[in-house]
Design an enzyme around this catalytic site. Structure first.
Site, PDB file in Angstrom:
ATOM      1  N   ASP A  79      14.456   6.651 -27.657  1.00  0.00           N
ATOM      2  CA  ASP A  79      13.306   5.746 -27.568  1.00  0.00           C
ATOM      3  C   ASP A  79      12.067   6.080 -28.398  1.00  0.00           C
ATOM      4  O   ASP A  79      11.678   5.328 -29.292  1.00  0.00           O
ATOM      5  CB  ASP A  79      12.900   5.557 -26.092  1.00  0.00           C
ATOM      6  CG  ASP A  79      12.769   6.878 -25.325  1.00  0.00           C
ATOM      7  OD1 ASP A  79      12.854   7.947 -25.954  1.00  0.00           O
ATOM      8  OD2 ASP A  79      12.577   6.837 -24.102  1.00  0.00           O
ATOM      9  N   GLU A 121       8.319  17.718 -23.888  1.00  0.00           N
ATOM     10  CA  GLU A 121       7.501  17.359 -22.719  1.00  0.00           C
ATOM     11  C   GLU A 121       6.152  18.053 -22.747  1.00  0.00           C
ATOM     12  O   GLU A 121       5.128  17.475 -22.384  1.00  0.00           O
ATOM     13  CB  GLU A 121       8.218  17.736 -21.414  1.00  0.00           C
ATOM     14  CG  GLU A 121       9.548  17.055 -21.198  1.00  0.00           C
ATOM     15  CD  GLU A 121       9.420  15.570 -20.921  1.00  0.00           C
ATOM     16  OE1 GLU A 121       8.292  15.065 -20.824  1.00  0.00           O
ATOM     17  OE2 GLU A 121      10.472  14.920 -20.823  1.00  0.00           O
ATOM     18  N   GLU A 134       6.965   1.625 -18.605  1.00  0.00           N
ATOM     19  CA  GLU A 134       7.265   0.949 -19.884  1.00  0.00           C
ATOM     20  C   GLU A 134       6.989  -0.551 -19.873  1.00  0.00           C
ATOM     21  O   GLU A 134       6.505  -1.106 -20.865  1.00  0.00           O
ATOM     22  CB  GLU A 134       8.698   1.238 -20.326  1.00  0.00           C
ATOM     23  CG  GLU A 134       8.899   2.645 -20.891  1.00  0.00           C
ATOM     24  CD  GLU A 134       8.942   3.735 -19.828  1.00  0.00           C
ATOM     25  OE1 GLU A 134       9.096   3.391 -18.627  1.00  0.00           O
ATOM     26  OE2 GLU A 134       8.810   4.922 -20.181  1.00  0.00           O
ATOM     27  N   ARG A 167       2.823  15.714 -22.878  1.00  0.00           N
ATOM     28  CA  ARG A 167       2.008  15.663 -21.658  1.00  0.00           C
ATOM     29  C   ARG A 167       0.811  16.590 -21.723  1.00  0.00           C
ATOM     30  O   ARG A 167      -0.318  16.188 -21.461  1.00  0.00           O
ATOM     31  CB  ARG A 167       2.856  16.054 -20.445  1.00  0.00           C
ATOM     32  CG  ARG A 167       4.007  15.120 -20.252  1.00  0.00           C
ATOM     33  CD  ARG A 167       4.572  15.247 -18.867  1.00  0.00           C
ATOM     34  NE  ARG A 167       5.936  14.767 -18.843  1.00  0.00           N
ATOM     35  CZ  ARG A 167       6.546  14.301 -17.768  1.00  0.00           C
ATOM     36  NH1 ARG A 167       5.923  14.280 -16.612  1.00  0.00           N
ATOM     37  NH2 ARG A 167       7.784  13.888 -17.830  1.00  0.00           N
TER      38      ARG A 167
END
Ligand SMILES: *[C@@H]1O[C@H](CO)[C@@H](O)[C@H](O)[C@H]1NC(C)=O
Ligand SMILES: *[C@@H]1O[C@H](CO)[C@@H](O)[C@H](O)[C@H]1NC(C)=O
Ligand SMILES: *[C@@H]1O[C@H](CO)[C@@H](O)[C@H](O)[C@H]1NC(C)=O
Length: 605
Positions: A325, A192, A501, A196
């Site tokens: 993913d 993360e 998404e 980010r």
């Protein structure tokens, strides 16, 4: 083409031989879910309540919970799937003409900017600098007690640069200059923090024409994170203590890390090496790709968990959703980022997509929508494993439609540049296959917006012949939200948490086809967000039940709403000269990074 039992068993044996630890990988706390900080989720999915790694207990429960499924489910699904392509004679694109330039839809584009301001101004007013924002209580919170790391501010910076929000951007930059501090004595997610914060800083560095502030912050952050890669295999620890500069395992899955977490750092670290000339960043993430490549399972798919010390997959769920993913996304994007010079990533991507097509892509029962399923390992007898197809699709998977279309034009094209939209002759057989699947997957994701609010749920299940729902009045024909019942508190799956998404895929589909239908569908989604998620006093919030707005909102505005959802919507209505897809690659948090021809060559062969 079929996932035969023997093959699956052989594979399991091989994993065992390699010393891998069998595991139920089906607990929630997905990478992306976790990043929502939603650890106390009241998730209804049966897979999301197991907090331990006790080997087979959870699996047994899973088997029981799925007892309503006929054991022949896999065969049935595969039978119907194999025949499916024969019915498929639609042309790959819907756009009627060869589009030369896609121009902005200014009123709609500006409406997206207004929404961004409504969201950002509330955060700035109530919680400036805090990692996360709660628009109903008008308060902020940090990921750890040690203090914030600029999660929301840094994640939002490039959106302001792209949207031309000069005043907001200036104040946010000022905050980065004077307040952003990584000396935080607590653990943060390696993944993360990379996608980010590091991704946000690097994107702003590029978009500001190399403002040195961002590069110095990015270098500082990356240097604090490098020790995460000090493991036996080179796969990074999932957590990093930024002050102590020390990697750490999670308590939920000690010794393990998910494929998405380790294989979604490469764009950011590589770009950092490219702009600094310091090859260490490139080296550590390259090493990860080497390990992942060597760990390839015979069927070519990725189980979601790997053993950090051994660098091998452990038997665990296979999913294109949470924890899986962005591995697939970054295989393609590493090839794109390096200006299509690194064939190894193209080959890894093509190999992975072949496996996905072979095993995970399914047609729905009635409308024959294309969806993706998951494969869950089950023990049958003595250490033997079979794989059960679960017709469950996370909203997270909706990135895949656009990604497949993009991949078709990059790894599946016979020439460097294809038309908009591509003509079938410009695509290879695999390219045509992925293009069609991509278009269909986006349509399926759009059909999950057929709810009372027009918003799509977090997780949907598709009907399968053996699910026992036939004959019940009101049984859904194609998909449903598991556990949802009128008048009963909605399950976790029923929420819409401002996820990007679907609009991400719409943006890519629009740029690659110029078909106005994609814009129209994106606008509808935006209108639904405005109607149901907007908090009048400022901000946007998660909707608890997409099928009944009366259940209200949850006190949470995810940072990816600012960095991804609104950015992709903005780009959907902007001129195509804004971040053209042949010059930029978006990291998995929608931070654009420039494509470059690398001076450093990959060590993966
Ligand atoms: C978050 O961390 C920052 C930096 O330490 C601090 O100033 C702020 O008060 C914290 N916010 C909350 C809500 O605790
Ligand atoms: C589409 O237009 C481009 C640029 O004008 C041209 O190079 C390309 O050949 C055209 N493609 C088709 C399929 O007509
Ligand atoms: C990418 O490679 C092509 C040659 O194949 C070259 O013309 C182009 O300038 C390169 N782009 C960048 C951004 O390096």
């Amino acid at each position: 083409m079929s996932l035969s039992d023997t093959r699956a068993r052989k594979k399991q044996k091989k994993e065992k031989d390699a010393g891998a630890k069998p595991l139920d990988g089906s607990r929630s706390g997905s990478v992306k879910e976790k990043r929502k900080g939603d650890v106390t989720s009241d998730d209804s999915s049966i897979f999301q309540s197991f907090n331990t790694i006790i080997l087979w207990g959870p699996l047994l429960l899973a088997v029981l919970a799925f007892a309503y499924m006929n054991p022949t489910v896999i065969t049935e699904l595969l039978d119907s799937w194999i025949g499916f392509s024969e019915h498929w004679d639609e042309p790959p694109t819907t756009a009627p003409e060869n589009v030369t330039h896609l121009i902005a839809d200014i009123p709609k584009r500006d409406a997206i900017v207004a929404a961004f301001k409504h969201a950002w101004h509330a955060y700035e007013r109530d919680a400036m600098g805090d990692d996360e924002y709660h628009p109903l209580s008008r308060a902020g919170s940090n990921l750890t007690k040690a203090g914030g790391i600029g999660y929301t501010v840094v994640d939002s910076l490039d959106s302001m640069q792209i949207m031309g929000l000069h005043d907001e951007y200036t104040r946010a930059r000022e905050w980065v200059e004077t307040k952003l501090d990584f000396e935080r004595d607590d653990t943060f997610s390696t993944f993360e923090t990379t996608i980010r914060v590091l991704g946000g800083l690097l994107s702003s560095y590029h978009l500001s024409s190399h403002d040195p502030l961002y590069l110095s912050k990015a270098v500082e952050l990356a240097d604090r994170m490098l020790p995460a890669f000090d493991t036996l295999s080179g796969l990074p620890y999932p957590l990093i203590n930024l002050a102590q500069r020390k990697g750490q395992h999670t308590t939920d899955f000690p010794g393990l890390v998910s494929i998405a977490e380790v294989a979604t750092l490469q764009l950011e670290f590589r770009y950092l090496s490219e702009v600094t000339g310091d090859e260490r960043y490139w080296g550590v993430v390259e090493r990860v790709m080497q390990v992942v490549k060597n760990a390839r399972l015979p069927h070519g798919m990725a189980s979601v968990f790997l053993n950090v010390d051994e660098g091998q997959y452990v038997t665990s769920i296979i999913s294109l959703g949470s924890r899986g993913d962005s591995f697939y996304e970054y295989l393609l994007k590493q090839y794109i980022q390096t200006n299509s010079t690194e064939d190894v990533y193209r080959d890894m991507y093509d190999d992975a997509m072949q496996a996905v097509q072979n095993y995970l892509i399914q047609p729905s029962k009635t409308a024959r929508m294309i969806y993706t399923s998951e494969l869950v390992p089950e023990q049958i007898g003595d250490g033997e494993i079979t794989w059960r197809l679960i017709p469950k699709q996370d909203h997270l998977v909706c990135f895949l439609g656009g990604s497949l279309m993009l991949g078709a034009t990059r790894t599946g094209s016979s020439s460097q540049k294809v038309s908009v939209p591509p003509s079938p002759g410009e695509l290879t057989a695999a390219g045509q296959r992925d293009w069609k699947t991509g278009v269909e997957l986006i349509k399926t994701c759009l059909s999950t917006h057929d709810t009372a609010t027009g918003l799509a749920p977090e997780i949907v299940y598709f009907r399968i012949p053996s699910d026992g729902m036939d004959g019940f009045p009101g049984a859904p024909s194609d998909w449903y939200i598991k556990g949802a019942q009128k008048g009963v508190h909605p399950p976790y799956d029923a929420r819409y948490m401002l996820r990007p998404e679907t609009v991400e895929s719409l943006f890519i589909a629009w740029r690659l086809t110029g078909d106005p239908e994609w814009r129209e569908r994106g606008w509808k989604i935006f209108e639904a967000i405005k109607k149901w998620c907007k908090v009048e006093g400022g901000g946007y919030a998660t909707v608890v039940n997409v099928d009944d707005g009366e259940w209200g909102k949850e006190d949470r505005m995810e940072t990816f709403f600012l960095s991804e959802t609104l950015k992709y919507l903005y780009l959907l209505f902007a001129d195509e000269d804004v971040l053209p897809l042949d010059q930029y690659v978006f990291n998995t948090e929608a931070h654009p990074l420039p494509i470059f021809t690398p001076s450093i060559r990959t060590g993966v062969v």
